[in-house]
Design a protein around this motif. Structure first.
Motif, PDB file in Angstrom:
ATOM      1  N   PRO A 310      -7.216  84.727  20.958  1.00 17.35           N
ATOM      2  CA  PRO A 310      -6.861  84.297  22.326  1.00 17.35           C
ATOM      3  C   PRO A 310      -6.311  85.432  23.178  1.00 17.35           C
ATOM      4  O   PRO A 310      -6.577  85.487  24.389  1.00 17.35           O
ATOM      5  CB  PRO A 310      -5.797  83.210  22.075  1.00 17.35           C
ATOM      6  CG  PRO A 310      -6.103  82.689  20.716  1.00 17.35           C
ATOM      7  CD  PRO A 310      -6.561  83.888  19.936  1.00 17.35           C
ATOM      8  N   GLY A 314      -8.573  86.932  26.016  1.00 15.78           N
ATOM      9  CA  GLY A 314      -7.991  86.218  27.141  1.00 15.78           C
ATOM     10  C   GLY A 314      -7.320  87.165  28.124  1.00 15.78           C
ATOM     11  O   GLY A 314      -7.486  88.387  28.066  1.00 15.78           O
ATOM     12  N   ASN A 320      -3.137  81.602  27.279  1.00 13.76           N
ATOM     13  CA  ASN A 320      -4.542  81.493  26.851  1.00 13.76           C
ATOM     14  C   ASN A 320      -4.787  80.295  25.936  1.00 13.76           C
ATOM     15  O   ASN A 320      -5.524  80.380  24.949  1.00 13.76           O
ATOM     16  CB  ASN A 320      -4.982  82.784  26.137  1.00 13.76           C
ATOM     17  CG  ASN A 320      -4.894  84.001  27.034  1.00 13.76           C
ATOM     18  OD1 ASN A 320      -5.387  83.997  28.162  1.00 13.76           O
ATOM     19  ND2 ASN A 320      -4.238  85.052  26.553  1.00 13.76           N
ATOM     20  N   ILE A 323      -8.379  78.955  25.011  1.00  5.33           N
ATOM     21  CA  ILE A 323      -9.069  79.598  23.891  1.00  5.33           C
ATOM     22  C   ILE A 323      -8.533  79.056  22.572  1.00  5.33           C
ATOM     23  O   ILE A 323      -9.294  78.816  21.629  1.00  5.33           O
ATOM     24  CB  ILE A 323      -8.898  81.127  23.967  1.00  5.33           C
ATOM     25  CG1 ILE A 323      -9.452  81.655  25.296  1.00  5.33           C
ATOM     26  CG2 ILE A 323      -9.604  81.810  22.789  1.00  5.33           C
ATOM     27  CD1 ILE A 323      -9.189  83.130  25.526  1.00  5.33           C
TER      28      ILE A 323
END
Length: 356
Positions: A310, A314, A320, A323
């Motif tokens: 992430p 991200g 994030n 994700i």
């Protein structure tokens, strides 16, 4: 099936509610602090795995160790294969705990290794959630000896990422006392060396030789017969190799964006290349069972990659969580497919607890 979903949802919800651990040490690694919450997770995992009853593909096979241990003492361990596992059986017999005792002692070792490994990652709850569908449910509840070895190996990998080569070797050798195949992981230490190369390579080579002579030499021919010559096919091997290959490809693609120390980066590069190589080797060879068994030791790569992903792909400084949710959905699908469609999932369903 409901218990398995609950086991997954608890760390999954915690992963959605928490962000990354940003604090790092001077060498770029994260501090390993096991607080009360994670101690509770060790206890919970130990009970979930250890107190299962007639759950797992090899449930009946392990009783031969328990029955054999009734006539053994700790002084007999020197002449036995996998003496670590025999020691757990002898201890459990002497205490009157039966198979539940063996499984719980083993689950405790595995759980400590898993929690230590997860706590070394930026999103430990996400790593734990990723571990639940296969590493915990299938491996820890099915392949007891290899699960214990893997738990000790995970501590070793944390040590290796901190360039503590001696400790890595000792943890892997400890794991090999429970499943001798773990000893083949020792040479990867030599590939991660950046300083004191001659001394460390010599030490690793000596440890590898010692591990082979004491743990593998007498049974090497038997391993070859079982894993190669008989051409046993491990059901679902390609799927499990693919599960390692996917994060390996992700890491190879984005590894410069992973917040890792130089030693960790080198370690996971090596394991990623191994995962890809094992995946590619499946097609032209007849080594499906051997590859499948060795792939178990690469599973920590999944946890590492998805715990970093992430923040690697991200927006830096953001949580994030979208994700994170996609990763959790991926592992939820793995759990759903395995519980409903795997050839041997009926040996895990229903989950039940008891004393045996």
């Amino acid at each position: 099936m409901l218990p398995y979903w609950l086991f997954f949802l608890v760390p999954a919800l915690a992963a959605l509610a928490s962000g990354p651990v940003m604090r790092v040490r001077a060498d770029g690694t994260r501090p390993l602090r096991i607080d009360a919450t994670w101690m509770l997770m060790i206890v919970a995992l130990s009970l979930i795995i250890g107190f299962r009853y007639e759950v797992g593909g090899d449930w009946g096979n392990y009783f031969r160790y328990l029955f054999g241990a009734a006539n053994l003492n700790f002084s007999d361990l020197g002449g036995l294969e996998d003496p670590g596992y025999w020691a757990l059986n002898i201890l459990s017999v002497k205490l009157g705990f039966g198979m539940t005792g063996v499984n719980t002692f083993g689950a405790f070792i595995f759980s400590i290794g898993l929690v230590v490994f997860c706590r070394s990652l930026p999103r430990p709850w996400l790593a734990l959630a990723c571990a639940m569908p296969y590493l915990v449910t299938v491996v820890a509840m099915g392949y007891t000896r290899q699960a214990i070895a893997l738990g000790l190996l995970m501590i070793g990998l944390v040590m290796l990422g901190r360039q503590r080569f001696v400790f890595f070797t000792l943890w892997v050798l400890a794991g090999a006392l429970f499943h001798k195949s773990a000893v083949v992981l020792i040479p990867i230490a030599a590939l991660t060396i950046s300083k004191n190369r001659f001394f460390t390579v010599s030490l690793v080579a000596a440890a590898t030789a010692l591990g082979y002579v004491t743990l593998l030499a007498d049974s090497a021919a038997n391993l070859i017969d079982n894993y190669v010559d008989e051409n046993f096919e491990s059901a679902g091997a390609l799927i499990r190799l693919t599960m390692n290959a996917i994060p390996a490809f992700i890491f190879l693609l984005y590894r410069k964006r992973f917040a890792l120390s130089s030693a960790e980066n080198k370690l996971w590069l090596i394991l990623s290349l191994m995962a890809v190589g094992m995946f590619l080797a499946f097609f032209p060879t007849n080594l499906s069972t051997a590859l499948d068994r060795m792939a178990l030791y690469i599973i920590p790569l999944q946890l590492m990659v998805f715990a970093h992903l992430p923040d690697a792909i991200g927006v830096f400084g953001r949580r994030n969580q979208a994700i994170v949710a996609l990763i959790l959905f991926y592992y939820a699908m793995i759990l759903f497919v395995w519980l409903n469609f795997a050839d041997h999932s009926h040996r895990w369903v229903p989950y039940q607890m008891g004393i045996g």
